[in-house]
Each structure stands twice: as C-alpha cells, then as structure tokens.
Design an enzyme around this catalytic site. Sequence first.
Site, PDB file in Angstrom:
ATOM      1  N   ASP A   1      10.776 -24.511  -5.863  1.00 51.24           N
ATOM      2  CA  ASP A   1      10.627 -25.935  -5.541  1.00 51.24           C
ATOM      3  C   ASP A   1       9.541 -25.962  -4.458  1.00 51.24           C
ATOM      4  OD1 ASP A   1      12.124 -28.681  -6.073  1.00 51.24           O
ATOM      5  OD2 ASP A   1      11.757 -28.655  -3.930  1.00 51.24           O
TER       6      ASP A   1
ATOM      7  N   LYS B   1      21.238 -26.453  -5.989  1.00 50.85           N
ATOM      8  CA  LYS B   1      19.955 -26.461  -5.267  1.00 50.85           C
ATOM      9  C   LYS B   1      20.140 -25.676  -3.982  1.00 50.85           C
ATOM     10  CE  LYS B   1      15.812 -28.272  -5.657  1.00 50.85           C
ATOM     11  NZ  LYS B   1      15.092 -28.708  -6.860  1.00 50.85           N
TER      12      LYS B   1
END
Length: 453
Positions: free
Chosen positions: A168, A128
């Site tokens: 995201d 991430k």
Amino acid sequence: MSAKEYVAEVLEYVKESSPGQSEFYQAATEVFESLVPLLEEDDRYREHGILERIVTPERSIIFRVTWVDDSGRIRSNLGYRVQFNSAIGPYKGGLRFHPTVNLGIVKFLGFEQIYKNALTGLPIGGGKGGSNFDPKGKSDKEIMAFCQAFMSELFHHMGQTRDVPAGDIGVGAKEIGYMFGEYKRLTMRFEGAMTGKQIIWGGSLARKEATGYGSVYFAENILKHYGLEIKGKICTVSGAGNVAIYTIEKLKKMGALPVTCSDSKGTIYHPRGVDLNTLKAIKEVGRESLEKYAHIHKDATYIPLHQYPEGGHAVWNIPCDVAFPSATQNELTLVDAKNLVNNGCILVNEGANMPSTPEAIAYLKANGVYFGPAKAANAGGVAVSQLEMAQNASMQSWSFTEVDSRLFEIMKNIFNTAMNTSREFGEEGDLLMGANIAGFRRVANAMIDQGAV
Ligand code: NDP
Ligand code: 2IT
C-alpha cells in the site's frame, strides 16, 4: 426498531468504542447508511447482530518494532495488523508505511477491504496493516532493518491460508522483498504468504499494473454504460505512486489524455500529457520530488502545495472530463468537488481508498457527476493479488495477457454487480450504494451460514 435506528445505534457504538478514530467512523458511516434499504427488506442481518459484529475486527495486533538506524541509534515504531473479517477467505490486504498511520487509519482501510474483497467475487477476507515508520530519507539498509524487525512479529500471524499481506502507500516490491525474505527465514517455508512479490520469485505478472489498469477499466465501464468512452477524454490524476503511474499508463494506451500527477509536495500540470518515462524515473526509480519534472519538461507547470488556497487542492482545479484521485484519503474535499463541477468534470473514479470526503461525494451526486467508488474502482489490485495466490498455490505462472484479461473481466463483473444492485434497490446508477450493499451481502450471508463466531 427501524433499519435507520439500528444503523444509528451501531454507529453510536462505533463512536463510543473507537474514540478519535475519525477515518474509521467515516468509513463505517458511509457503508452502514447505504445499507438501510437492504436492512429494511431483510431482518436476518439484525437478528444475527451482523452490523455490531462486522464493525469489530476479529483480531487486532499492535506491536513494537525496534530497529537500528545507520548511525547506530536504536529506533522504535508501532506496527499494526487488523484481521477484520474472515467469513469468505483468509485475511487479505496491504501494509502501509507512512508517518500518519495509526489504529484508526488501519481500521478504516481494513473495514473497506472487507467489502472490496467480497466484490471481486474471489475467496478473500479483509485485513490491513502497517506502521508509522517513514521510509522517506531512509537508506536501503535502514528500510531492510525495519522490514525485518516488522516481520519478526508479524510472521506469527501470517500464512497462505491465514493472512496474506501486500503493499500500500510506502510499501512496494522492495519492501515486500525484505519482508518475504525474513518471513521465509523465520518459518522455513516458501509459500504465497505475501503478494506483490517480484516476478522471478513468485510474483504475478500484471500485479504492479493491476490497481491503475483496473481503475481505468472500471471508469470505461461507467462511461460505456452512458454511451461514452474514455478515448479522447482529458483526465486529471492525483498521486505519483503505484496506482497513479499505472492509471496514467493505461489512460494513454486507451487514447485518453492524462494531464496531471501530484505528490505530497506539489502538482504537475502538463497540458500535452504526462510523460511516463520521466514520471517513472523520478518517482518509481528515484523516489524524488516531482518538482524535477518541470525542470525536464519546460512546458509543464509545477504548483507547490502551499501555493493553493485552503481547503482545496491544485490538481482538482485543473479542467478535466474525468478525475482519478489516486493518492490518499480525504484528498478531494467539497471545495474540490465544486471546482470539478464548475470545470465540467463528468466522472470521478476513486483509485485511492476513501479519497473523497462525504460532503464532496454528496455534492458530486447532486450535480449529476458519475462516481466510481473506491471499493469497486480500485479492487483490481487485490483481485490480481488473489490471482497471485492462486498461481503460487498451484505452482504455476500465467502470462501477462492471461492475468490482464482476467482483471478486465473481474472489473466488468464488479461494475455489473454494483449497477445491478443499485437497480435492485431503486437507485439505478448509485454505484456507491450498489457496491456497499453487494459487498456487504456476500460477507453477511457467509457470517450467518457460519453461526455465532
Ligand atoms: P504509493 O506509496 O506508491 O504512492 C502514494 C502517492 O500518494 C505518492 O505520490 C505520495 O506522495 C502521495 N501521497 C501519499 N500520502 C499523501 C498525503 N498525505 N498527501 C499528499 N500526497 C500523498 O502508494 P499507492 O499508489 O500504492 O497508493 C495510493 C492510494 O491507492 C492509497 O490510498 C492506497 O490505499 C490505494 N490503493 C493502493 C493499491 C495498491 O495496489 N497499491 C490498491 C488499492 C488502493 P510522495 O511521493 O510525496 O510520498
Ligand atoms: O487497498 C488495497 O486494496 C491494497 N492496498 C491492495 C491489497 C492487496 O492485498 O493486494
């Protein structure tokens, strides 16, 4: 040492070694505590030091992102990429651009991603990244300048078999486009090193819809298991971004009635059902405040954030059968869980990452509310990202129906895996435990096979 003591010891280590990273500690606690029955049954995980290894990213990159704003001022932000685990495939996970992003947030998201990706059954590891850059109020030129500066460091660490970022919060097709353009310029390679691309230059049909659609498919699997269906259910959805919009779209297609959406400033309650065209025009195209929605639809109510009592959120005090938290972490608290139970909610299905606090989850469980945990319920997005990688690698593009039907099957398999694993460990129906154990076991077994690395 018992399995419980082993878990407590590693969690103590996490607390000491990652001070102030409360979201990361929360995510690690949730996963590790649910692994106790597995660790009791199989000593290998302790012998191979799996917990201490899996809780430490293989690599964390933190870098300065310097860019020039429209007034000519030089600006500086922090950039992150946490390459958490590559036991079952290249690092895969989104990038978040939001002022609240810090190392602890990126680590919690990366840690969750490991198990989520494993649950899809596809060959993708966990990672991430993101930045504390705030895209709100920035011009297109400023967003492009930031994205290019961000990529001027990140490209060193990426590649279609190495690390494949996606979107995201705050990162959609526009940002992916600017970053991919810069990646291509710097590497001189057109390859599937990012997902969430536009369709005409390598994106996958149905990727935009995948997380929301997948979340509804997952909810439908839960309901079906208990002899119920999503059709006719009143649903509350939080958020007004990519996940929320396509959750609402799929709910409508399946005959449910989604009555809310929300953003960082307030909530819309529209009892006859959220109007998708208005929602998309305001949030997807315009990136404006939801307040505008209530000016257009006079039968909708706008509840500003500050008008709601402390510790709770307006969206979770609106009566519903099914709740879809699809905005951000810890947005559904104990107060909210109590309101949902009082109002007769039967299922909470997590579209966002870690949207429910541990206290809320415990309360929902104690009161018999079915629960679709994030790493299973929202795995449709990353699953279709992997389908995008597969299409890129084989230079093919599949039809919308082909991708959507694969997504449908993947969500069904994730549900079955989580349900069967919960049964295997004597807690039938505890999908949180089932998802955590099943995701962990796949990654941990791969780590054992690959030795001390
Ligand atoms: P978007 O940026 O498209 O939308 C986020 C939405 O949530 C916006 O409406 C935003 O409000 C609201 N929001 C964000 N932060 C806050 C906050 N601190 N308080 C209140 N509201 C907030 O993001 P996504 O829809 O992509 O992501 C939503 C969630 O889903 C996140 O948890 C993400 O990690 C998760 N997720 C996303 C996937 C994807 O494929 N995109 C896949 C799996 C999970 P505003 O409009 O005012 O900014
Ligand atoms: O949380 C997530 O799963 C995502 N933001 C999507 C990740 C991806 O690589 O598509």
